[in-house]
Design an enzyme around this catalytic site. Structure first.
Site, PDB file in Angstrom:
ATOM      1  N   MET A   1     -12.147   4.472  -0.006  1.00 10.10           N
ATOM      2  CA  MET A   1     -12.737   4.742   1.318  1.00 10.10           C
ATOM      3  C   MET A   1     -13.422   6.101   1.219  1.00 10.10           C
ATOM      4  SD  MET A   1      -9.548   3.328   3.536  1.00 10.10           S
ATOM      5  CE  MET A   1      -8.464   3.274   2.113  1.00 10.10           C
TER       6      MET A   1
ATOM      7  N   ASP B   1      -4.796   3.589  -1.558  1.00 10.73           N
ATOM      8  CA  ASP B   1      -5.809   3.890  -0.545  1.00 10.73           C
ATOM      9  C   ASP B   1      -6.359   5.292  -0.736  1.00 10.73           C
ATOM     10  OD1 ASP B   1      -5.997   1.553   1.168  1.00 10.73           O
ATOM     11  OD2 ASP B   1      -3.900   1.944   1.682  1.00 10.73           O
TER      12      ASP B   1
ATOM     13  N   HIS C   1      -1.378  -1.313  -4.121  1.00 14.50           N
ATOM     14  CA  HIS C   1      -2.633  -0.981  -3.443  1.00 14.50           C
ATOM     15  C   HIS C   1      -2.695   0.530  -3.212  1.00 14.50           C
ATOM     16  CE1 HIS C   1      -6.039  -2.071  -0.776  1.00 14.50           C
ATOM     17  NE2 HIS C   1      -5.596  -1.118   0.039  1.00 14.50           N
TER      18      HIS C   1
ATOM     19  N   HIS D   1      -8.540   1.000  -3.516  1.00 14.07           N
ATOM     20  CA  HIS D   1      -9.433   0.830  -2.364  1.00 14.07           C
ATOM     21  C   HIS D   1     -10.088   2.174  -2.072  1.00 14.07           C
ATOM     22  CE1 HIS D   1      -9.483  -0.085   2.304  1.00 14.07           C
ATOM     23  NE2 HIS D   1     -10.697   0.073   1.794  1.00 14.07           N
TER      24      HIS D   1
ATOM     25  N   ASP E   1      -6.557  -6.619   4.508  1.00 15.74           N
ATOM     26  CA  ASP E   1      -5.947  -5.289   4.519  1.00 15.74           C
ATOM     27  C   ASP E   1      -5.833  -4.769   5.943  1.00 15.74           C
ATOM     28  OD1 ASP E   1      -5.032  -2.776   3.916  1.00 15.74           O
ATOM     29  OD2 ASP E   1      -6.861  -2.089   2.922  1.00 15.74           O
ATOM     30  N   GLY E   2      -4.587  -4.616   6.398  1.00 13.39           N
ATOM     31  CA  GLY E   2      -4.336  -4.015   7.701  1.00 13.39           C
ATOM     32  C   GLY E   2      -3.522  -4.899   8.628  1.00 13.39           C
TER      33      GLY E   2
ATOM     34  N   MET F   1     -11.246  -6.121   5.911  1.00 11.23           N
ATOM     35  CA  MET F   1     -10.408  -5.157   6.644  1.00 11.23           C
ATOM     36  C   MET F   1     -10.035  -5.763   7.995  1.00 11.23           C
ATOM     37  SD  MET F   1     -10.086  -2.429   4.717  1.00 11.23           S
ATOM     38  CE  MET F   1      -9.115  -1.541   5.927  1.00 11.23           C
TER      39      MET F   1
ATOM     40  N   GLY G   1      -8.638   3.864   7.411  1.00  9.05           N
ATOM     41  CA  GLY G   1      -8.279   5.248   7.724  1.00  9.05           C
ATOM     42  C   GLY G   1      -6.793   5.506   7.902  1.00  9.05           C
TER      43      GLY G   1
ATOM     44  N   SER H   1       0.851  -1.203   0.000  1.00  5.26           N
ATOM     45  CA  SER H   1       0.000   0.000   0.000  1.00  5.26           C
ATOM     46  C   SER H   1       0.883   1.248   0.000  1.00  5.26           C
ATOM     47  CB  SER H   1      -0.877   0.012   1.240  1.00  5.26           C
ATOM     48  OG  SER H   1      -1.378   1.313   1.441  1.00  5.26           O
TER      49      SER H   1
ATOM     50  N   MET I   1      -8.927   8.124   0.317  1.00  6.84           N
ATOM     51  CA  MET I   1      -9.734   8.525   1.491  1.00  6.84           C
ATOM     52  C   MET I   1     -10.248   9.951   1.296  1.00  6.84           C
ATOM     53  SD  MET I   1      -7.394   7.078   4.581  1.00  6.84           S
ATOM     54  CE  MET I   1      -6.415   5.580   4.383  1.00  6.84           C
TER      55      MET I   1
HETATM   56  C1  DX5 Z   1      -6.060   1.424   5.940  1.00  5.80           C
HETATM   57  C2  DX5 Z   1      -5.640   1.042   4.556  1.00  5.80           C
HETATM   58  C3  DX5 Z   1      -4.564   0.055   4.459  1.00  5.80           C
HETATM   59  C4  DX5 Z   1      -3.244   0.451   5.070  1.00  5.80           C
HETATM   60  C5  DX5 Z   1      -2.527  -0.782   5.498  1.00  5.80           C
HETATM   61  O1  DX5 Z   1      -7.172   2.261   5.829  1.00  5.80           O
HETATM   62  O2  DX5 Z   1      -6.747   0.542   3.843  1.00  5.80           O
HETATM   63  O3  DX5 Z   1      -4.374  -0.341   3.101  1.00  5.80           O
HETATM   64  O4  DX5 Z   1      -2.437   1.175   4.204  1.00  5.80           O
HETATM   65  O5  DX5 Z   1      -1.405  -0.403   6.216  1.00  5.80           O
HETATM   66  P1  DX5 Z   1      -0.650  -1.391   7.206  1.00  5.80           P
HETATM   67  O6  DX5 Z   1      -0.222  -2.577   6.390  1.00  5.80           O
HETATM   68  O7  DX5 Z   1       0.488  -0.569   7.713  1.00  5.80           O
HETATM   69  O8  DX5 Z   1      -1.640  -1.777   8.264  1.00  5.80           O
HETATM   70 ZN    ZN Z   2      -6.416  -0.331   1.817  1.00  8.29          ZN
END
Ligand code: DX5
Ligand code: ZN
Length: 232
Positions: free
Chosen positions: A71, A38, A36, A69, A178-179, A140, A145, A11, A40
């Site tokens: 959000m 992200d 990936h 992704h 993810d996470g 997730m 976030g 990511s 937001m």
């Molecule tokens: C959180 C994201 C993730 C995040 C993962 O909202 O969707 O993709 O970047 O980061 P790590 O692997 O550090 O938990």
């Molecule tokens: Zn993500």
């Protein structure tokens, strides 16, 4: 059901944005299978990141697929922009969609692969009836976030629910997590049915991307083998 190919998707949320091109090229060279992204909006989640312009810049820098992704609220408004920017998979949050079936159809018609996800406090019931319309389910394992949060173990129950449903329907579907993924949690996730692993901090906050990606892959392979053995 055949074992699905293990894929690692770093990511860029944890990348150094001053050198974004270099960063995405480096993870591609280090063995990443996807990037990936992200997105937001400051409304669906408290944080704000980037939109289609940055996705387009990443697209120009690498040849591996982009796993986008979203959000954001009202994701249907932006499906076309992200597809035009080069998204290969577009994942929406089920809890952000008023009419999920319509949003999934919109993603399908855009030409992108269809992804769905939910936050840790939401049940798989929000999307499970639409599984036929979906190419990739992402669970997730932290609240959407921020990167660098701790893996929530309870999320594996949902992975197993999705995995069982996919098997029951004899359907081909990637299951992504993810996470909080690292060289340890990847194994637990794979053992529950995950084959696609997003990782932010574990990859980008290290000084050896190849080593971290390999660690996730090897951990996931052990998990997949355990899963297979359990099924026999
Ligand atoms: C959180 C994201 C993730 C995040 C993962 O909202 O969707 O993709 O970047 O980061 P790590 O692997 O550090 O938990
Ligand atoms: Zn993500």
């Amino acid at each position: 059901m055949e074992t699905q190919q293990i894929k690692i998707a770093p990511s860029i949320l944890s990348a150094d944005f001053r050198r974004l091109e270099e960063e995405v090229k480096a993870v591609q060279d280090a063995g990443a299978d996807m990037i990936h992204c992200d997105v937001m909006d400051g409304t669906f989640v408290p944080n704000i990141t980037f939109g289609p312009f940055v996705v387009e810049a990443v697209k120009k820098s690498v040849s591996i697929p982009l796993d986008v992704h979203l959000m954001i609220v009202n994701p249907e408004k932006y499906v076309a922009s992200f597809r035009d920017a080069g998204a290969d998979i577009i994942t929406v949050h089920a809890e952000a969609c008023k009419d999920l079936g319509t949003v999934l159809t919109l993603v399908r018609e855009s030409g992108a692969k269809v992804g769905i996800t939910i936050n840790p406090d939401k049940p798989v019931d929000l999307f499970i009836d639409h599984i036929d319309q979906i190419d990739q389910v992402m669970i997730m394992s932290v609240f959407a976030g921020f990167s660098g949060q701790k893996f929530i173990n309870g999320s594996l129950t949902k992975v197993k629910q999705v995995y069982e449903e996919v098997r029951r329907l004899n359907k081909t579907c990637d299951i992504e997590i993810d996470g909080g993924i690292n060289g340890e949690t990847a194994q637990w996730a794979a053992q529950s049915g995950v084959n696609v692993f997003v990782a932010g901090n574990f990859v980008f906050k290290s000084d050896n991307y190849a080593k971290q990606i390999t660690a996730i892959r090897e951990s996931a392979q052990i998990g997949q083998t355990n899963l297979k053995n359990l099924q026999q």
